[in-house]
Write a protein that holds these residues in place. Structure first.
Motif, PDB file in Angstrom:
ATOM      1  N   ARG B 169      16.880 -30.476   8.277  1.00  0.00           N
ATOM      2  CA  ARG B 169      15.888 -30.144   9.578  1.00  0.00           C
ATOM      3  C   ARG B 169      16.272 -29.004  10.225  1.00  0.00           C
ATOM      4  NH1 ARG B 169      16.694 -34.448  13.577  1.00  0.00           N
ATOM      5  NH2 ARG B 169      18.663 -35.230  12.614  1.00  0.00           N
ATOM      6  N   ALA B 170      17.575 -28.267  10.321  1.00  0.00           N
ATOM      7  CA  ALA B 170      17.760 -27.347  10.915  1.00  0.00           C
ATOM      8  C   ALA B 170      17.058 -26.165  10.268  1.00  0.00           C
ATOM      9  CB  ALA B 170      19.163 -26.957  10.927  1.00  0.00           C
ATOM     10  N   ALA B 171      17.081 -26.153   8.913  1.00  0.00           N
ATOM     11  CA  ALA B 171      16.379 -25.242   8.006  1.00  0.00           C
ATOM     12  C   ALA B 171      14.773 -25.278   8.490  1.00  0.00           C
ATOM     13  CB  ALA B 171      16.529 -25.578   6.758  1.00  0.00           C
ATOM     14  N   VAL B 172      14.260 -26.501   8.655  1.00  0.00           N
ATOM     15  CA  VAL B 172      12.978 -26.484   9.000  1.00  0.00           C
ATOM     16  C   VAL B 172      12.593 -25.846  10.515  1.00  0.00           C
ATOM     17  CG1 VAL B 172      11.182 -28.213   9.416  1.00  0.00           C
ATOM     18  CG2 VAL B 172      12.423 -28.388   7.555  1.00  0.00           C
ATOM     19  N   ALA B 173      13.529 -26.315  11.406  1.00  0.00           N
ATOM     20  CA  ALA B 173      13.219 -26.053  12.832  1.00  0.00           C
ATOM     21  C   ALA B 173      13.436 -24.371  12.810  1.00  0.00           C
ATOM     22  CB  ALA B 173      14.329 -26.545  13.463  1.00  0.00           C
ATOM     23  N   GLY B 182      24.721 -20.389   7.264  1.00  0.00           N
ATOM     24  CA  GLY B 182      25.065 -20.584   5.806  1.00  0.00           C
ATOM     25  C   GLY B 182      24.369 -21.854   5.135  1.00  0.00           C
ATOM     26  N   ILE B 183      23.271 -22.185   5.851  1.00  0.00           N
ATOM     27  CA  ILE B 183      22.470 -23.074   4.914  1.00  0.00           C
ATOM     28  C   ILE B 183      21.430 -22.647   4.154  1.00  0.00           C
ATOM     29  CG2 ILE B 183      20.428 -24.691   5.259  1.00  0.00           C
ATOM     30  CD1 ILE B 183      21.539 -25.437   8.339  1.00  0.00           C
ATOM     31  N   PRO B 184      21.747 -23.081   2.796  1.00  0.00           N
ATOM     32  CA  PRO B 184      20.993 -22.351   1.716  1.00  0.00           C
ATOM     33  C   PRO B 184      19.642 -22.705   1.452  1.00  0.00           C
ATOM     34  CG  PRO B 184      22.237 -24.068   1.046  1.00  0.00           C
ATOM     35  CD  PRO B 184      22.327 -24.118   2.431  1.00  0.00           C
TER      36      PRO B 184
END
Lengths: 311, 290
Positions: B169-173, B182-184
């Protein structure tokens, strides 16, 4: 330049048809008609930077208009051709108010959906033959001469010559430069005074005219049409031709059409030798793979490589 | 008359449940990569054809179903690695064309492997038709609805109650900021394809006993899945669920009242209306990337 090369191609075709077997003459007609559609599509996709996954529907509208007029009203296909182009233009004009508000992903979806809705109309409207379509569509004639395979090939390529000459003038005019500006950034183009809405609409309508003309000639030359002739897969094929030749190139449209038709023939003959169990529309697999490979390796098409080699 | 309409609604609920599964796959991929995957319906085709072919060969149905979902997931992963990832520098339209190419290629592959004849899969359980307020549902319908329930519950738990789900969800936001933490992103893109393919494949497996399986079923299912996803808002999983059911019911009603040829046409008319009137969908937020 476009006009002169178009005439050279036309002359070449006019000579070739006297030597080729009629099967290959038919293929030449097919290439010419596909090229015509793709020239229109390249103006809309390549120059204006939009996307249409429903171009087959406009080919269908041209074909059905001309066929219905000829079969039901005994109108000559020459008028049917003009009527087909006009009806396709009208439909594109109306649809543009829905579709052209959208961009990229959603534009692709909307044109795909509209293409399929139009195909459903072909299927369900009994007046235009429903799922069985029209057969025995009258051919073109000049005086007492009824068109044969050769004449259709020449007609198709005469239209290509005319179409590429006109498109060449369009893309090199201020109109064409404005289209390129839209594809580079619509907002930026607008701030420079480009009326992007109107220009996109006009290009969409123009691409539908090209498709409609090709459809009308297709209907008479094959003398048979049904809804499956104008399916989603045909729209994908136009995208493939556009991508293979080079999406922002008018010659690319001709090259793409020729490559895709030739490829279809080769696959039809070679694949059964390698895989005897294959049947049906198995070429689809290769068309898909080639489309992906082209986009990864040569995203601006064959003509981009030719241009680099010349430079 | 009312009873007839009710029967259409029930039939719509069953197909709607399938559409919802395919729409969920679209939403997953769209959220993580910003990409509309035109090949989504083909994952359902692969699920349906693999399970039917294995079951016809004598394998127990549930085993065949499990293998089919696995085959679909692997296909999804390969699609990402072979076609999407090498072109990741490409612009929107190029990526659309690439997934379009995937769609055509996978359908052609299905034709190669399984031919043009329809295959059938036995229902997961026997028994009489289930009656709901006077309308009849085939026993398989329960399996379809149960699958929807499990899949959407699993997605909900994953996104709301696991560490990895929160990271997605963080990557989408906000992809760039998530990336600095560090989210791949690329790994997530890969797994979104695998998950979408698994869910789509599962949809194909559960629908196969109802509609039978053909190599060209993916296009229709995929397009319906799109409409459902757009209806629900493209970036909303609950929206995909609602969109699937709404579309299924409207299609079956239109098909019953007009003629079956109009089923798909009506679905697309809805799509066009939604795109014009409410591009963010029924449950979606204002469009971000589209």
């Amino acid at each position: 330049m476009y006009g002169r090369f178009g005439l050279v191609l036309l002359a070449l075709v006019a000579v070739l048809v006297w030597f080729l077997p009629s099967y290959y003459t038919g293929l030449l007609t097919q290439i010419g008609l596909y090229a015509l559609v793709t020239i229109g599509l390249n103006m809309f996709m390549g120059y204006a930077g939009q996307v249409s996954l429903g171009q087959a529907a406009f080919v269908g509208i041209g074909a059905y208009t001309s066929a219905a007029l000829a079969v039901k009203g005994h109108v000559t296909p020459w008028l049917g051709l003009i009527a087909g182009a006009l009806v396709a233009a009208l439909v594109a004009y109306v649809l543009s108010f829905i579709a052209l508000r959208l961009r990229e992903n959603l534009l692709a979806l909307a044109t795909l959906a509209l293409g399929i809705v139009i195909n459903v109309v072909f299927n369900e409207w009994e007046f235009i033959g429903g799922s069985s379509g029209f057969k025995d569509i009258p051919g073109f004639a000049l005086g007492a001469f009824t068109f044969d395979q050769r004449a259709y090939a020449i007609l198709a390529w005469a239209l290509v010559a005319l179409g590429i000459w006109f498109a060449g003038n369009v893309v090199r005019s201020s109109f064409g430069r404005a289209l390129i500006a839209i594809s580079a950034g619509e907002l930026g183009a607008q701030t420079l005074g480009v009326e992007s809405e109107r220009l996109k609409r006009q290009t969409f309508v123009l691409s539908a005219v090209y498709a409609g003309v090709a459809g009308a000639v297709y209907a008479s030359s094959f003398s048979y049409i049904d809804p499956s002739s104008f399916s989603f897969l045909l729209s994908v094929n136009f995208v493939l031709m556009s991508v293979i030749g080079g999406i922002r190139s008018l010659w690319g449209a001709v090259i793409g059409a020729a490559v895709v038709v030739a490829l279809g023939q080769v696959l039809q003959n070679v694949v059964p030798l390698v895989l005897p169990s294959a049947r049906g529309d198995f070429q689809q697999f290769f068309l898909g793979v080639i489309l992906i490979a082209m986009l990864i390796l040569l995203p601006r098409g064959i003509t981009s490589r030719l241009r680099e080699a010349r430079a | 008359m009312i009873a007839q309409l009710w029967q259409y609604v029930l039939a719509g609920v069953v197909v709607g449940a399938i559409y919802a599964l395919i729409a969920a796959g679209f939403v997953l991929i769209y959220q993580v990569t910003g990409l509309i995957n035109f090949a989504q319906g083909e994952f359902a085709m692969i699920g349906a054809m693999t399970s039917s072919a294995l079951a016809t060969g004598g394998m127990p149905v549930l085993e065949a179903a499990a293998i089919a979902v696995l085959v679909a997931s692997v296909t999804g992963g390969l699609c990402y690695l072979l076609a999407i990832r090498p072109a990741r520098a490409a612009t929107g339209v190029t990526l659309i064309f690439i997934t379009l190419g995937l769609d055509v290629a996978l359908r052609g592959l299905g034709l190669f492997v399984w031919g043009t004849n329809p295959l059938s899969l036995p229902a997961f359980s026997g028994g009489a038709a289930i009656t709901v307020l006077g309308g009849a549902l085939p026993p398989q319908a329960m399996w379809v609805l149960l699958t929807d329930l499990l899949v959407f519950a699993a997605l909900y738990l994953f996104f709301r109650h696991t560490y990895a789900g929160t990271a997605v969800r963080a990557a989408v936001a906000n992809p760039p900021i998530a990336s600095t933490f560090g989210i791949p992103l690329r790994t997530f893109a890969f797994w979104s394809f695998v998950a979408a393919a698994a869910i789509g494949g599962l949809g194909g497996v559960v629908v196969a006993p109802i509609t039978s399986a053909t190599y060209d079923m993916g296009l229709t299912l995929g397009l319906a899945g799109f409409v459902a996803a757009v209806l629900g808002g493209l970036d909303s999983l609950p929206g995909a669920l609602v969109g699937g059911f709404v579309l299924g019911i409207v299609e079956k009603l239109a098909g019953g009242v007009l003629s079956t040829g109009w089923e798909q046409g009506v679905g697309f008319l809805i799509l066009v209306l939604v795109l014009v009137l409410r591009p963010q969908g029924l449950l979606g937020r204002a469009a971000r990337r589209a």
